[in-house]
Design a protein around this motif. Structure first.
Motif, mmCIF file in Angstrom:
data_model
loop_
_atom_site.group_PDB
_atom_site.id
_atom_site.type_symbol
_atom_site.label_atom_id
_atom_site.label_comp_id
_atom_site.label_asym_id
_atom_site.label_seq_id
_atom_site.Cartn_x
_atom_site.Cartn_y
_atom_site.Cartn_z
ATOM 1 N N THR A 12 0.880 -1.148 -0.094
ATOM 2 C CA THR A 12 0.098 -0.041 -0.081
ATOM 3 C C THR A 12 0.973 1.308 -0.127
ATOM 4 O OG1 THR A 12 -1.935 -0.984 1.091
ATOM 5 C CG2 THR A 12 -1.843 1.431 1.434
ATOM 6 N N LEU A 13 0.657 2.091 -0.940
ATOM 7 C CA LEU A 13 1.414 3.331 -1.069
ATOM 8 C C LEU A 13 0.712 4.696 -1.131
ATOM 9 C CD1 LEU A 13 3.406 1.765 -4.171
ATOM 10 C CD2 LEU A 13 4.188 1.851 -1.717
ATOM 11 N N SER A 14 1.031 5.417 -0.320
ATOM 12 C CA SER A 14 0.242 6.751 0.164
ATOM 13 C C SER A 14 0.940 7.710 0.032
ATOM 14 C CB SER A 14 -0.517 6.332 1.296
ATOM 15 O OG SER A 14 -0.769 5.279 1.908
ATOM 16 N N TYR A 15 0.220 9.090 -0.250
ATOM 17 C CA TYR A 15 0.998 10.248 -0.041
ATOM 18 C C TYR A 15 0.116 10.894 0.857
ATOM 19 C CZ TYR A 15 3.070 9.220 -4.520
ATOM 20 O OH TYR A 15 3.994 8.871 -5.713
ATOM 21 N N GLY A 16 0.641 11.189 2.344
ATOM 22 C CA GLY A 16 -0.293 11.617 3.305
ATOM 23 C C GLY A 16 -1.246 10.770 3.552
ATOM 24 N N ASN A 23 -3.153 -2.096 -1.592
ATOM 25 C CA ASN A 23 -2.602 -3.591 -1.562
ATOM 26 C C ASN A 23 -2.194 -4.067 -2.834
ATOM 27 O OD1 ASN A 23 -2.698 -5.870 0.345
ATOM 28 N ND2 ASN A 23 -4.755 -6.530 -0.901
ATOM 29 N N LEU A 24 -1.078 -4.015 -3.555
ATOM 30 C CA LEU A 24 -0.855 -4.291 -4.635
ATOM 31 C C LEU A 24 0.023 -5.636 -4.439
ATOM 32 C CD1 LEU A 24 -0.426 -3.747 -7.931
ATOM 33 C CD2 LEU A 24 1.380 -2.501 -7.044
ATOM 34 N N ASN A 25 -0.162 -6.602 -5.261
ATOM 35 C CA ASN A 25 0.493 -7.775 -5.313
ATOM 36 C C ASN A 25 0.942 -8.287 -6.797
ATOM 37 O OD1 ASN A 25 0.303 -9.312 -2.625
ATOM 38 N ND2 ASN A 25 -1.669 -8.559 -3.072
ATOM 39 N N LEU A 26 2.248 -8.346 -6.778
ATOM 40 C CA LEU A 26 2.880 -8.400 -8.236
ATOM 41 C C LEU A 26 4.034 -9.262 -8.295
ATOM 42 C CD1 LEU A 26 2.655 -7.776 -11.441
ATOM 43 C CD2 LEU A 26 3.912 -5.806 -10.793
ATOM 44 N N GLY A 60 3.079 -3.559 3.535
ATOM 45 C CA GLY A 60 3.504 -4.334 2.618
ATOM 46 C C GLY A 60 4.778 -4.512 2.440
ATOM 47 N N SER A 61 5.336 -5.596 1.647
ATOM 48 C CA SER A 61 6.906 -5.534 1.502
ATOM 49 C C SER A 61 7.149 -5.848 0.127
ATOM 50 C CB SER A 61 7.186 -6.735 2.272
ATOM 51 O OG SER A 61 6.632 -8.030 1.661
ATOM 52 N N ILE A 62 8.523 -5.431 -0.381
ATOM 53 C CA ILE A 62 9.053 -5.443 -1.524
ATOM 54 C C ILE A 62 10.250 -6.409 -1.314
ATOM 55 C CG2 ILE A 62 10.192 -4.118 -3.522
ATOM 56 C CD1 ILE A 62 8.937 -1.738 -2.262
ATOM 57 N N ALA A 63 10.386 -7.378 -1.993
ATOM 58 C CA ALA A 63 11.644 -8.333 -2.147
ATOM 59 C C ALA A 63 12.267 -8.487 -3.624
ATOM 60 C CB ALA A 63 11.393 -9.722 -1.982
ATOM 61 N N ILE A 64 13.638 -8.159 -3.745
ATOM 62 C CA ILE A 64 14.218 -8.376 -4.800
ATOM 63 C C ILE A 64 15.272 -9.482 -4.899
ATOM 64 C CG2 ILE A 64 16.013 -7.248 -6.490
ATOM 65 C CD1 ILE A 64 14.674 -4.594 -5.692
ATOM 66 N N ASP A 65 15.210 -10.513 -5.632
ATOM 67 C CA ASP A 65 16.163 -11.479 -5.776
ATOM 68 C C ASP A 65 16.350 -12.276 -4.324
ATOM 69 O OD1 ASP A 65 17.883 -13.223 -6.888
ATOM 70 O OD2 ASP A 65 19.635 -12.055 -6.786
ATOM 71 N N ARG A 71 13.025 -1.952 3.708
ATOM 72 C CA ARG A 71 13.764 -1.093 4.490
ATOM 73 C C ARG A 71 15.235 -0.772 4.037
ATOM 74 N NH1 ARG A 71 9.480 0.849 7.024
ATOM 75 N NH2 ARG A 71 8.113 -1.067 7.386
ATOM 76 N N VAL A 72 15.480 -1.274 2.817
ATOM 77 C CA VAL A 72 16.887 -1.103 2.443
ATOM 78 C C VAL A 72 16.750 0.231 1.663
ATOM 79 C CG1 VAL A 72 18.579 -1.925 0.761
ATOM 80 C CG2 VAL A 72 17.224 -3.620 2.211
ATOM 81 N N ALA A 73 17.824 0.923 1.736
ATOM 82 C CA ALA A 73 18.094 2.174 0.953
ATOM 83 C C ALA A 73 17.901 2.043 -0.494
ATOM 84 C CB ALA A 73 19.234 3.215 1.630
ATOM 85 N N ALA A 74 17.687 3.321 -1.193
ATOM 86 C CA ALA A 74 17.670 3.178 -2.741
ATOM 87 C C ALA A 74 18.896 2.681 -3.283
ATOM 88 C CB ALA A 74 17.062 4.714 -3.226
#
Ligand SMILES: Nc1ncnc2c1ncn2[C@@H]1O[C@H](COP(=O)(O)OP(=O)(O)OP(=O)(O)O)[C@@H](O)[C@H]1O
Ligand SMILES: [Mg+2]
Length: 337
Positions: A12-16, A23-26, A60-65, A71-74
């Protein structure tokens, strides 16, 4: 090869207080080119910013590989970014633009040269190393921006409308170029566009988004041939969409009897699926234009305007005249609402 190389879970991504993406799943497959397609404001850039680490998810969460990077910096995510404005360094040569990120990694000069030369060659810019960005065409600058990201060997390359500043011909050229580079390097690409034809031409899979949600996900062929909803159908060029009620096709303007049984609540036809010149219905030609391989008619009918493509073999019907037509079962696409 991972089927969940980039994995967005309940994101879930919000501005304010405004929720842009609920609730995006991809899951993005390793090595694929996936396109996020959808109208302005549907959340494409927001989703990209979250993957890149430029926007912290509300939940929600984001996983790469296989690694949770929520929580990892850009700059620690191994992601390359190519945006609409190429943001090249104007005072640096093409070579130095591409070498810039590598030099920051304290690599040896020989290694920097080797990787920069290879990156420049990949995008077909060998010979342009000494030029400044201002001395290059839009397409060349775009390719330079691509090379600059590629040399960093990102796990994932995010491209947000990278071709939108280019003229029509260059866009087509760059499409092919992007596809070639992607297949050559095998890098996983997430590509944002609101251009249906660009997504169809480039992507392995298309994510069609509406209001921050996934409306439909599939291969270009699946989306093109089998859009599931009226929204998807409209996006894929089905310009004639009607409700089905009690054996009739119904629009806000009126109705026509449906000549076959339909179980879906809506039916859609592409202009090329409408039969013109003969058929049980008739209407008045309100517009007619020659489109090279076919003629495009707009017909005023009891259902309102119907867009129909006619073969140039059939005699032209002038504007204001009556024309017969049919909405044949064979070309009808059933839709859920
Ligand atoms: N910085 C911001 N602050 C508040 N709302 C924002 C901000 N950025 C985007 N939004 C809102 O979030 C929603 C999604 O915007 P987003 O930029 O992701 O759309 P998009 O799909 O990339 O559209 P476009 O095709 O126009 O680039 C929109 O309703 C937008 O108004
Ligand atoms: Mg955007």
């Amino acid at each position: 090869m991972s089927d969940k190389y980039v994995s967005l879970s309940n994101l879930t991504l919000s501005y304010g207080k405004t929720v842009a993406v609920p609730n995006l799943n991809l899951d993005v497959v390793e090595g694929e080119l996936i396109a996020l397609l959808g109208p302005s404001g549907c959340g494409k850039t927001t989703t990209m910013r979250a993957i890149a680490g430029l926007l912290q998810p509300t939940s929600g969460s984001i996983a790469i590989d296989g690694r949770d990077v929520t929580r990892v910096a850009a700059n620690k995510r191994g992601i390359g970014l190519v945006f609409q404005s190429y943001a090249l360094f104007p005072h640096l040569s093409a070579f130095e633009n591409v070498a810039f990120g590598l030099r920051l990694q304290k690599m040896s000069d020989a290694e920097v040269r080797k990787r920069t030369d290879a990156g420049i060659a990949t995008v077909g810019l060998t010979g342009f190393e000494k030029r400044k960005p201002a001395e290059m065409s839009g397409g060349q600058q775009q390719r330079l921006a691509l090379a600059r990201s590629l040399v960093m060997e990102p796990k994932v390359l995010l491209l947000d409308e990278p071709l939108s500043n280019l003229d029509a011909r260059l866009r087509l050229e760059m499409r092919t170029e992007l596809q070639r580079v992607q297949k050559a390097t095998g890098v996983t690409m997430v590509f944002v566009t609101h251009d249906q034809s660009e997504a169809l031409a480039l992507a392995d899979r298309i994510v069609l988004m509406k209001d921050g949600k996934i409306e439909q996900l599939g291969t270009p062929h699946e989306l093109y041939a089998k859009p599931a909803t009226a929204f998807a159908a409209e996006f894929m060029g089905f310009e004639n969409i009607f409700r089905v009620e009690g054996g009739n096709l119904v629009s806000d303007s009126g109705q026509l009897p449906l000549g076959f049984n339909a179980v879906s609540p809506m039916l859609a036809w592409r202009p090329s699926g409408v039969q013109v010149g003969r058929g049980p219905f008739s209407g008045t030609v309100s517009a007619s234009s020659f489109a090279g391989g076919h003629r495009e008619y707009v017909i005023d009918t009891p259902l309102g305007e119907i867009k129909a493509d006619a073969s140039i073999e059939t005699p032209e019907v002038p504007i204001g005249d009556t024309i017969a037509f049919d909405l044949p079962e064979a070309a009808a696409r059933p839709l859920s609402v």
